[in-house]
Write a protein that holds these residues in place. Structure first.
Motif, PDB file in Angstrom:
ATOM      1  N   VAL A   1       0.837  -1.198   0.000  1.00 22.16           N
ATOM      2  CA  VAL A   1       0.000   0.000   0.000  1.00 22.16           C
ATOM      3  C   VAL A   1       0.876   1.253   0.000  1.00 22.16           C
ATOM      4  CG1 VAL A   1      -1.708   1.307   1.323  1.00 22.16           C
ATOM      5  CG2 VAL A   1      -1.955  -1.166   1.069  1.00 22.16           C
TER       6      VAL A   1
ATOM      7  N   CYS B   1       2.441   1.818  -3.399  1.00 23.53           N
ATOM      8  CA  CYS B   1       1.480   2.424  -4.325  1.00 23.53           C
ATOM      9  C   CYS B   1       1.375   3.928  -4.102  1.00 23.53           C
ATOM     10  CB  CYS B   1       0.115   1.769  -4.184  1.00 23.53           C
ATOM     11  SG  CYS B   1       0.091   0.106  -4.853  1.00 23.53           S
ATOM     12  N   ARG B   2       1.392   4.348  -2.859  1.00 21.27           N
ATOM     13  CA  ARG B   2       1.348   5.790  -2.577  1.00 21.27           C
ATOM     14  C   ARG B   2       2.562   6.492  -3.157  1.00 21.27           C
ATOM     15  NH1 ARG B   2      -0.716   5.923   3.670  1.00 21.27           N
ATOM     16  NH2 ARG B   2      -2.821   5.147   3.251  1.00 21.27           N
TER      17      ARG B   2
ATOM     18  N   LYS C   1       2.128   6.853  -6.793  1.00 24.85           N
ATOM     19  CA  LYS C   1       0.868   7.509  -7.184  1.00 24.85           C
ATOM     20  C   LYS C   1      -0.009   6.556  -7.992  1.00 24.85           C
ATOM     21  CE  LYS C   1       2.546  12.289  -7.148  1.00 24.85           C
ATOM     22  NZ  LYS C   1       3.431  12.182  -6.090  1.00 24.85           N
ATOM     23  N   ALA C   2      -0.137   5.350  -7.459  1.00 24.75           N
ATOM     24  CA  ALA C   2      -0.918   4.297  -8.109  1.00 24.75           C
ATOM     25  C   ALA C   2      -1.983   3.787  -7.143  1.00 24.75           C
ATOM     26  CB  ALA C   2      -0.004   3.141  -8.516  1.00 24.75           C
ATOM     27  N   THR C   3      -2.997   3.176  -7.703  1.00 27.24           N
ATOM     28  CA  THR C   3      -3.998   2.496  -6.894  1.00 27.24           C
ATOM     29  C   THR C   3      -3.921   1.007  -7.184  1.00 27.24           C
ATOM     30  OG1 THR C   3      -5.686   2.844  -8.586  1.00 27.24           O
ATOM     31  CG2 THR C   3      -5.573   4.465  -6.821  1.00 27.24           C
ATOM     32  N   LEU C   4      -4.409   0.226  -6.242  1.00 31.51           N
ATOM     33  CA  LEU C   4      -4.407  -1.228  -6.380  1.00 31.51           C
ATOM     34  C   LEU C   4      -5.728  -1.694  -6.967  1.00 31.51           C
ATOM     35  CD1 LEU C   4      -2.959  -2.351  -2.949  1.00 31.51           C
ATOM     36  CD2 LEU C   4      -1.860  -2.581  -5.168  1.00 31.51           C
ATOM     37  N   ARG C   5      -5.642  -2.587  -7.895  1.00 29.38           N
ATOM     38  CA  ARG C   5      -6.822  -3.283  -8.415  1.00 29.38           C
ATOM     39  C   ARG C   5      -6.537  -4.762  -8.172  1.00 29.38           C
ATOM     40  NH1 ARG C   5      -8.115  -1.445 -14.189  1.00 29.38           N
ATOM     41  NH2 ARG C   5      -8.880   0.385 -13.088  1.00 29.38           N
TER      42      ARG C   5
ATOM     43  N   LEU D   1      -1.502  -2.579 -10.796  1.00 29.40           N
ATOM     44  CA  LEU D   1      -1.228  -1.242 -10.300  1.00 29.40           C
ATOM     45  C   LEU D   1      -1.766  -0.294 -11.362  1.00 29.40           C
ATOM     46  CD1 LEU D   1       2.497  -1.674  -9.222  1.00 29.40           C
ATOM     47  CD2 LEU D   1       0.484  -1.754  -7.764  1.00 29.40           C
TER      48      LEU D   1
ATOM     49  N   GLN E   1      -2.200   3.608 -12.728  1.00 28.16           N
ATOM     50  CA  GLN E   1      -1.743   4.992 -12.672  1.00 28.16           C
ATOM     51  C   GLN E   1      -2.459   5.781 -13.758  1.00 28.16           C
ATOM     52  OE1 GLN E   1       2.415   3.779 -13.116  1.00 28.16           O
ATOM     53  NE2 GLN E   1       2.854   4.890 -11.215  1.00 28.16           N
TER      54      GLN E   1
ATOM     55  N   GLU F   1      -5.705   5.649 -18.108  1.00 28.57           N
ATOM     56  CA  GLU F   1      -5.165   4.670 -17.181  1.00 28.57           C
ATOM     57  C   GLU F   1      -4.014   3.894 -17.795  1.00 28.57           C
ATOM     58  OE1 GLU F   1      -8.028   1.838 -15.805  1.00 28.57           O
ATOM     59  OE2 GLU F   1      -8.862   3.225 -14.346  1.00 28.57           O
TER      60      GLU F   1
ATOM     61  N   THR G   1      -2.068   0.411 -16.711  1.00 27.18           N
ATOM     62  CA  THR G   1      -2.127  -0.695 -15.763  1.00 27.18           C
ATOM     63  C   THR G   1      -0.885  -1.569 -15.906  1.00 27.18           C
ATOM     64  OG1 THR G   1      -3.388  -2.068 -17.301  1.00 27.18           O
ATOM     65  CG2 THR G   1      -4.642  -0.757 -15.731  1.00 27.18           C
TER      66      THR G   1
END
Length: 76
Positions: free
Chosen positions: A5, A8-9, A12-16, A29, A31, A38, A40
Motif C-alpha cells: 500500500v 502504491c502511494r 501515485k498508483a492504486t491497487l486493483r 497497479l 496509474q 489509465e 495498468t
C-alpha cells in the motif's frame, strides 16, 4: 500488505486486486497520466517476504520492499 500500500502511494498508483491466497496477492497497479488515461501494470506481491513482482513490457521486475514500501533491492 502494508508495504505494498505504501509502495502504491509512492508511485501515485492504486491497487486493483484480482486475487489472494495465504501467501500472496495479485492484480494491477493503476496509474493515471495527465490526460486522465489509465496505465495498468500486472503485479504479484508475496506477503511473508514482501517481494513484489511487476510485469513490465513482458519482463518480470523483482523488488523487495521495506516496511515503508521503499524498494530495498531489485533482482534481475
Amino acid at each position: 500488505m502494508k508495504p505494498l500500500v505504501y509502495y502504491c502511494r509512492w508511485q501515485k498508483a492504486t491497487l486493483r486486486l484480482r486475487g489472494r491466497d495465504s501467501t500472496a496477492v495479485w492484480g494491477q497497479l493503476v496509474q493515471n497520466n495527465a490526460a486522465g488515461e489509465e496505465k495498468t501494470t500486472d503485479f504479484r506481491y508475496f506477503l511473508a517476504s514482501a517481494q513484489l513482482i511487476i510485469l513490465h513490457d513482458g519482463e518480470e521486475q523483482h523488488y523487495t520492499l521495506d516496511e515503508k514500501g521503499i524498494p530495498l533491492s531489485r533482482e534481475e
